[in-house]
Design an enzyme around this catalytic site. Sequence first.
Site, PDB file in Angstrom:
ATOM      1  N   SER A 141       9.755  -3.943   7.019  1.00  0.00           N
ATOM      2  CA  SER A 141      10.610  -4.416   5.918  1.00  0.00           C
ATOM      3  C   SER A 141      11.726  -3.396   5.663  1.00  0.00           C
ATOM      4  CB  SER A 141       9.790  -4.588   4.643  1.00  0.00           C
ATOM      5  OG  SER A 141       8.787  -5.539   4.836  1.00  0.00           O
TER       6      SER A 141
ATOM      7  N   LYS B 207       7.366   1.745  -7.490  1.00  0.00           N
ATOM      8  CA  LYS B 207       8.250   1.549  -6.339  1.00  0.00           C
ATOM      9  C   LYS B 207       9.455   0.758  -6.818  1.00  0.00           C
ATOM     10  CE  LYS B 207       5.843   1.459  -1.868  1.00  0.00           C
ATOM     11  NZ  LYS B 207       5.429   0.546  -0.777  1.00  0.00           N
TER      12      LYS B 207
ATOM     13  N   ARG C 145       1.112  -1.652  14.014  1.00  0.00           N
ATOM     14  CA  ARG C 145       2.215  -1.857  14.957  1.00  0.00           C
ATOM     15  C   ARG C 145       2.237  -0.790  16.032  1.00  0.00           C
ATOM     16  NH1 ARG C 145       6.224  -1.921  10.019  1.00  0.00           N
ATOM     17  NH2 ARG C 145       4.769  -0.233   9.670  1.00  0.00           N
TER      18      ARG C 145
ATOM     19  N   HIS D  62       4.913  -9.898   9.686  1.00  0.00           N
ATOM     20  CA  HIS D  62       3.905 -10.335   8.697  1.00  0.00           C
ATOM     21  C   HIS D  62       3.508 -11.788   8.973  1.00  0.00           C
ATOM     22  CE1 HIS D  62       6.066  -7.349   5.842  1.00  0.00           C
ATOM     23  NE2 HIS D  62       4.894  -6.813   6.109  1.00  0.00           N
TER      24      HIS D  62
END
Length: 165
Positions: free
Chosen positions: A134, A47, A96, A23
């Site tokens: 993450s 979440k 990515r 990030h």
Amino acid sequence: MAEQPQSVVAIYPGSFDPITNGHLDLIRRSSRLFDRLIVSILRNDSKQPLFSLSDRMEMLRDVAAGFPNVEVDCFEGLLVHYAQRRGARVVLRGIRAISDYEYELQMTHMNRRLNPEIETVFLMANDSYSFISSRLVKEVFRLGGDIKELVPASVLARMRERASS
Ligand code: PNS
């Protein structure tokens, strides 16, 4: 006739639970492309994040402090509504690997349908960060692996603090 320069505000939205070096690389690179970059955390109560919204904002502010045109914020509701409120014409996302593509494509099309004025811009993750997420960082840390090359030092300190409390 030359076009009048217009300042371009971009939003980099995400969960950032926690922010990783991937990030951070994206923030560094995109801060050179846009006049203003707003890194914004989705406030999502459904979440179960590891870090609270305020912890994540503090960690982001810590790492964003070195970039004068980068602001940290949070939002709820639709991203395109938030972007409009903030005067942003660009949504920034990182890719990515090909596995990110499908999810990003869906979101881009949906956001474009909701507001065609807002463009999603993608930056390819630097190859040295393309494997970092993450989720994996949290898993490796929880299982005792070394993550110091994967997250900013301030994030590592916070993770250690959490683990020892
Ligand atoms: O880092 P993440 O969790 O992949 O980020 C996902 C995020 C925050 C960009 C996405 O969930 C989002 O924009 N949510 C806001 C709600 C919304 O606008 N939904 C419709 C978009 S397709």
